[in-house]
Design an enzyme around this catalytic site. Structure first.
Site, PDB file in Angstrom:
ATOM      1  N   PHE A  21     -36.319  -3.945 -13.485  1.00  0.00           N
ATOM      2  CA  PHE A  21     -35.703  -3.548 -12.219  1.00  0.00           C
ATOM      3  C   PHE A  21     -36.579  -3.858 -11.007  1.00  0.00           C
ATOM      4  O   PHE A  21     -36.220  -3.520  -9.877  1.00  0.00           O
ATOM      5  CB  PHE A  21     -35.330  -2.056 -12.242  1.00  0.00           C
TER       6      PHE A  21
ATOM      7  N   ARG B 122     -42.087  16.932  -7.437  1.00  0.00           N
ATOM      8  CA  ARG B 122     -41.243  16.286  -8.448  1.00  0.00           C
ATOM      9  C   ARG B 122     -40.155  17.239  -8.943  1.00  0.00           C
ATOM     10  O   ARG B 122     -39.047  16.797  -9.279  1.00  0.00           O
ATOM     11  CB  ARG B 122     -42.099  15.692  -9.560  1.00  0.00           C
TER      12      ARG B 122
ATOM     13  N   THR C 264     -35.311  11.030 -12.135  1.00  0.00           N
ATOM     14  CA  THR C 264     -35.116   9.698 -11.533  1.00  0.00           C
ATOM     15  C   THR C 264     -33.640   9.334 -11.432  1.00  0.00           C
ATOM     16  O   THR C 264     -33.174   8.856 -10.392  1.00  0.00           O
ATOM     17  CB  THR C 264     -35.842   8.631 -12.389  1.00  0.00           C
TER      18      THR C 264
ATOM     19  N   HIS D 129     -39.084   9.167  -3.182  1.00  0.00           N
ATOM     20  CA  HIS D 129     -40.190   8.862  -4.090  1.00  0.00           C
ATOM     21  C   HIS D 129     -41.206   9.980  -3.988  1.00  0.00           C
ATOM     22  O   HIS D 129     -41.446  10.495  -2.900  1.00  0.00           O
ATOM     23  CB  HIS D 129     -40.881   7.540  -3.695  1.00  0.00           C
TER      24      HIS D 129
ATOM     25  N   GLU E 104     -51.800   6.364  -3.282  1.00  0.00           N
ATOM     26  CA  GLU E 104     -50.598   6.104  -2.482  1.00  0.00           C
ATOM     27  C   GLU E 104     -50.740   6.612  -1.050  1.00  0.00           C
ATOM     28  O   GLU E 104     -50.236   5.984  -0.110  1.00  0.00           O
ATOM     29  CB  GLU E 104     -49.383   6.739  -3.168  1.00  0.00           C
TER      30      GLU E 104
ATOM     31  N   ARG F 189     -32.278  14.782  -5.642  1.00  0.00           N
ATOM     32  CA  ARG F 189     -31.561  13.648  -6.231  1.00  0.00           C
ATOM     33  C   ARG F 189     -30.170  14.037  -6.723  1.00  0.00           C
ATOM     34  O   ARG F 189     -29.225  13.255  -6.607  1.00  0.00           O
ATOM     35  CB  ARG F 189     -32.413  13.019  -7.330  1.00  0.00           C
TER      36      ARG F 189
HETATM   37  P1  RTP Z   1     -40.445   7.293  -7.832  1.00  0.00           P
HETATM   38  O1  RTP Z   1     -41.602   6.506  -8.383  1.00  0.00           O
HETATM   39  O2  RTP Z   1     -39.629   6.524  -6.823  1.00  0.00           O
HETATM   40  O3  RTP Z   1     -40.828   8.657  -7.362  1.00  0.00           O
HETATM   41  O4  RTP Z   1     -39.431   7.579  -9.011  1.00  0.00           O
HETATM   42  P2  RTP Z   1     -39.726   7.940 -10.509  1.00  0.00           P
HETATM   43  O5  RTP Z   1     -41.198   8.134 -10.733  1.00  0.00           O
HETATM   44  O6  RTP Z   1     -38.808   9.041 -10.834  1.00  0.00           O
HETATM   45  O7  RTP Z   1     -39.256   6.614 -11.219  1.00  0.00           O
HETATM   46  P3  RTP Z   1     -40.089   5.327 -11.684  1.00  0.00           P
HETATM   47  O8  RTP Z   1     -39.926   5.185 -13.153  1.00  0.00           O
HETATM   48  O9  RTP Z   1     -41.486   5.387 -11.133  1.00  0.00           O
HETATM   49  O10 RTP Z   1     -39.277   4.156 -10.977  1.00  0.00           O
HETATM   50  C1  RTP Z   1     -39.517   3.852  -9.631  1.00  0.00           C
HETATM   51  C2  RTP Z   1     -38.195   3.639  -8.939  1.00  0.00           C
HETATM   52  O11 RTP Z   1     -37.567   2.464  -9.446  1.00  0.00           O
HETATM   53  C3  RTP Z   1     -36.152   2.631  -9.407  1.00  0.00           C
HETATM   54  N1  RTP Z   1     -35.633   2.518 -10.778  1.00  0.00           N
HETATM   55  N2  RTP Z   1     -34.590   1.773 -11.074  1.00  0.00           N
HETATM   56  N3  RTP Z   1     -32.515   0.423 -12.432  1.00  0.00           N
HETATM   57  C4  RTP Z   1     -33.329   1.228 -13.110  1.00  0.00           C
HETATM   58  O12 RTP Z   1     -33.223   1.422 -14.314  1.00  0.00           O
HETATM   59  C5  RTP Z   1     -34.401   1.886 -12.386  1.00  0.00           C
HETATM   60  N4  RTP Z   1     -35.315   2.691 -12.904  1.00  0.00           N
HETATM   61  C6  RTP Z   1     -36.091   3.083 -11.881  1.00  0.00           C
HETATM   62  C7  RTP Z   1     -35.875   3.999  -8.827  1.00  0.00           C
HETATM   63  O13 RTP Z   1     -35.708   3.859  -7.414  1.00  0.00           O
HETATM   64  C8  RTP Z   1     -37.151   4.751  -9.161  1.00  0.00           C
HETATM   65  O14 RTP Z   1     -37.328   5.853  -8.331  1.00  0.00           O
HETATM   66 MG    MG Z   2     -42.702   6.753 -10.152  1.00  0.00          MG
END
Ligand code: RTP
Ligand code: MG
Length: 140
Positions: A59, A87, A93, A117, A128, A104
């Site tokens: 992605f 979180r 997510t 994020h 970050e 979310r």
């Molecule tokens: P973030 O980093 O944005 O806080 O979110 P997160 O830890 O919950 O998710 P992460 O696994 O780090 O993924 C970062 C961002 O990528 C996008 N994403 N798209 N299409 C998909 O399967 C997919 N999976 C993740 C999301 O915007 C996610 O927040």
């Molecule tokens: Mg993340």
């Protein structure tokens, strides 16, 4: 419990729908203090650098496209256990899996356009925060 800081980003899907204030209200009601904040339109190079850990994920290209599709608001949130607390307030997510009352669940459009994020560890929070803010811009 130690006072921590975490990096938060209000993503383009949320700024487009004028949700910055509604999301900030969730943070403040959860005891997270906004100690730095600015609105930016990320370049491709900036988004790729910020998400470098996801470079090999399928992605990645789409995520960079999305994160450069409009303005973001980058922020430093401060409070007890701020990384984990944020979180919790964000939710899972994928909004389909997010608990009721989370940002979310209530605001995200999709697993990608998921409104916010938050750093995933105190170590990554420090990295970050330094990516976006100089020390003089953070006023605790
Ligand atoms: P973030 O980093 O944005 O806080 O979110 P997160 O830890 O919950 O998710 P992460 O696994 O780090 O993924 C970062 C961002 O990528 C996008 N994403 N798209 N299409 C998909 O399967 C997919 N999976 C993740 C999301 O915007 C996610 O927040
Ligand atoms: Mg993340």
């Amino acid at each position: 419990m130690a006072i921590e800081r975490t990096l938060s980003i209000i993503k383009p899907d949320a700024t487009r729908r004028n949700l910055t204030g509604a999301i900030n209200d969730r943070f403040e009601k959860a005891g997270l203090r906004i100690v730095a904040q600015k609105r930016l339109w990320l370049t491709r190079a900036q988004a790729e650098a910020f998400y470098a850990v996801h470079r090999e994920r399928p992605f990645f290209g789409s995520l960079v496209e999305f994160m450069t599709s409009g303005p973001v608001v980058v922020q430093v949130l401060e409070g007890e256990n701020a990384v984990a607390r944020n979180r919790e307030v964000m939710g899972a997510t994928n909004p389909a899996n997010a608990a009721p009352g989370t940002i979310r669940k209530d605001f995200a459009e999709s697993i990608e356009a998921n409104s916010v994020h938050g750093s995933d560890s105190p170590e990554n929070a420090a990295i970050e925060i330094a990516f976006f803010f100089a020390g003089i811009e953070i006023v605790g």
